[in-house]
Design a protein around this motif. Structure first.
Motif, PDB file in Angstrom:
ATOM      1  N   TYR A   1       0.831  -1.201   0.000  1.00  0.00           N
ATOM      2  CA  TYR A   1       0.000   0.000   0.000  1.00  0.00           C
ATOM      3  C   TYR A   1       0.866   1.251   0.000  1.00  0.00           C
ATOM      4  O   TYR A   1       0.542   2.236  -0.676  1.00  0.00           O
ATOM      5  CB  TYR A   1      -0.937  -0.006   1.202  1.00  0.00           C
ATOM      6  CG  TYR A   1      -1.817   1.208   1.297  1.00  0.00           C
ATOM      7  CD1 TYR A   1      -2.797   1.439   0.339  1.00  0.00           C
ATOM      8  CD2 TYR A   1      -1.670   2.132   2.319  1.00  0.00           C
ATOM      9  CE1 TYR A   1      -3.602   2.550   0.406  1.00  0.00           C
ATOM     10  CE2 TYR A   1      -2.471   3.246   2.392  1.00  0.00           C
ATOM     11  CZ  TYR A   1      -3.442   3.453   1.442  1.00  0.00           C
ATOM     12  OH  TYR A   1      -4.237   4.562   1.506  1.00  0.00           O
ATOM     13  N   ALA A   2       1.978   1.226   0.738  1.00  0.00           N
ATOM     14  CA  ALA A   2       2.885   2.375   0.754  1.00  0.00           C
ATOM     15  C   ALA A   2       3.489   2.599  -0.635  1.00  0.00           C
ATOM     16  O   ALA A   2       3.593   3.747  -1.100  1.00  0.00           O
ATOM     17  CB  ALA A   2       3.987   2.160   1.789  1.00  0.00           C
ATOM     18  N   ARG A   3       3.866   1.521  -1.317  1.00  0.00           N
ATOM     19  CA  ARG A   3       4.390   1.659  -2.678  1.00  0.00           C
ATOM     20  C   ARG A   3       3.324   2.213  -3.619  1.00  0.00           C
ATOM     21  O   ARG A   3       3.618   3.039  -4.482  1.00  0.00           O
ATOM     22  CB  ARG A   3       4.906   0.314  -3.196  1.00  0.00           C
ATOM     23  CG  ARG A   3       6.200  -0.118  -2.550  1.00  0.00           C
ATOM     24  CD  ARG A   3       6.818  -1.293  -3.294  1.00  0.00           C
ATOM     25  NE  ARG A   3       5.901  -2.404  -3.488  1.00  0.00           N
ATOM     26  CZ  ARG A   3       5.748  -3.438  -2.662  1.00  0.00           C
ATOM     27  NH1 ARG A   3       6.472  -3.509  -1.573  1.00  0.00           N
ATOM     28  NH2 ARG A   3       4.896  -4.397  -2.939  1.00  0.00           N
ATOM     29  N   PHE A   4       2.099   1.782  -3.445  1.00  0.00           N
ATOM     30  CA  PHE A   4       1.000   2.278  -4.269  1.00  0.00           C
ATOM     31  C   PHE A   4       0.794   3.772  -4.044  1.00  0.00           C
ATOM     32  O   PHE A   4       0.638   4.542  -4.999  1.00  0.00           O
ATOM     33  CB  PHE A   4      -0.277   1.497  -3.931  1.00  0.00           C
ATOM     34  CG  PHE A   4      -1.511   2.065  -4.552  1.00  0.00           C
ATOM     35  CD1 PHE A   4      -1.764   1.894  -5.894  1.00  0.00           C
ATOM     36  CD2 PHE A   4      -2.424   2.777  -3.786  1.00  0.00           C
ATOM     37  CE1 PHE A   4      -2.909   2.410  -6.477  1.00  0.00           C
ATOM     38  CE2 PHE A   4      -3.562   3.300  -4.355  1.00  0.00           C
ATOM     39  CZ  PHE A   4      -3.804   3.117  -5.703  1.00  0.00           C
ATOM     40  N   ARG A   5       0.805   4.203  -2.783  1.00  0.00           N
ATOM     41  CA  ARG A   5       0.626   5.623  -2.495  1.00  0.00           C
ATOM     42  C   ARG A   5       1.758   6.449  -3.067  1.00  0.00           C
ATOM     43  O   ARG A   5       1.538   7.536  -3.604  1.00  0.00           O
ATOM     44  CB  ARG A   5       0.538   5.841  -0.988  1.00  0.00           C
ATOM     45  CG  ARG A   5      -0.808   5.439  -0.436  1.00  0.00           C
ATOM     46  CD  ARG A   5      -0.944   5.737   1.014  1.00  0.00           C
ATOM     47  NE  ARG A   5      -0.341   7.018   1.348  1.00  0.00           N
ATOM     48  CZ  ARG A   5      -0.206   7.467   2.578  1.00  0.00           C
ATOM     49  NH1 ARG A   5      -0.618   6.743   3.582  1.00  0.00           N
ATOM     50  NH2 ARG A   5       0.345   8.632   2.812  1.00  0.00           N
ATOM     51  N   GLU A   6       2.992   5.947  -2.958  1.00  0.00           N
ATOM     52  CA  GLU A   6       4.130   6.677  -3.520  1.00  0.00           C
ATOM     53  C   GLU A   6       3.990   6.807  -5.033  1.00  0.00           C
ATOM     54  O   GLU A   6       4.278   7.863  -5.603  1.00  0.00           O
ATOM     55  CB  GLU A   6       5.440   5.971  -3.176  1.00  0.00           C
ATOM     56  CG  GLU A   6       5.809   6.065  -1.710  1.00  0.00           C
ATOM     57  CD  GLU A   6       6.978   5.172  -1.362  1.00  0.00           C
ATOM     58  OE1 GLU A   6       7.539   4.518  -2.271  1.00  0.00           O
ATOM     59  OE2 GLU A   6       7.330   5.118  -0.175  1.00  0.00           O
TER      60      GLU A   6
ATOM     61  N   MET B   1       1.220   6.863  -6.747  1.00  0.00           N
ATOM     62  CA  MET B   1       0.125   7.763  -7.077  1.00  0.00           C
ATOM     63  C   MET B   1       0.483   9.221  -6.792  1.00  0.00           C
ATOM     64  O   MET B   1      -0.070  10.127  -7.405  1.00  0.00           O
ATOM     65  CB  MET B   1      -1.135   7.373  -6.291  1.00  0.00           C
ATOM     66  CG  MET B   1      -1.673   6.007  -6.669  1.00  0.00           C
ATOM     67  SD  MET B   1      -1.969   5.802  -8.418  1.00  0.00           S
ATOM     68  CE  MET B   1      -3.457   6.718  -8.612  1.00  0.00           C
ATOM     69  N   GLU B   2       1.422   9.465  -5.864  1.00  0.00           N
ATOM     70  CA  GLU B   2       1.799  10.826  -5.512  1.00  0.00           C
ATOM     71  C   GLU B   2       2.866  11.396  -6.445  1.00  0.00           C
ATOM     72  O   GLU B   2       3.110  12.593  -6.429  1.00  0.00           O
ATOM     73  CB  GLU B   2       2.295  10.876  -4.070  1.00  0.00           C
ATOM     74  CG  GLU B   2       1.184  10.657  -3.066  1.00  0.00           C
ATOM     75  CD  GLU B   2       1.697  10.541  -1.640  1.00  0.00           C
ATOM     76  OE1 GLU B   2       2.928  10.547  -1.456  1.00  0.00           O
ATOM     77  OE2 GLU B   2       0.872  10.438  -0.731  1.00  0.00           O
TER      78      GLU B   2
END
Length: 56
Positions: A39-44, A46-47
């Motif tokens: 999830y952290a990789r996904f957020r990074e 997307m940002e």
């Protein structure tokens, strides 16, 4: 012989239910660590800034 077959059907269903119940109630040892990292990789991702590869 037919009476034995009618007796074996519910016994087999009970055995299958016990096996499924024990499998469904097992403790999962993986935890949330891998999911939180993903999830952290996904957020990074997307940002990040847009690469500008879109065609208008």
């Amino acid at each position: 012989m037919a009476a034995l077959a009618w007796l074996l059907i519910p016994v087999a269903a009970a055995v299958i239910a016990v096996v499924w119940g024990s499998w469904a109630a097992r403790s999962r040892k993986s935890g949330d660590v891998a999911e939180l990292a993903g999830y952290a990789r996904f957020r990074e991702a997307m940002e990040r800034q847009d690469s500008g590869s879109r065609v208008p």
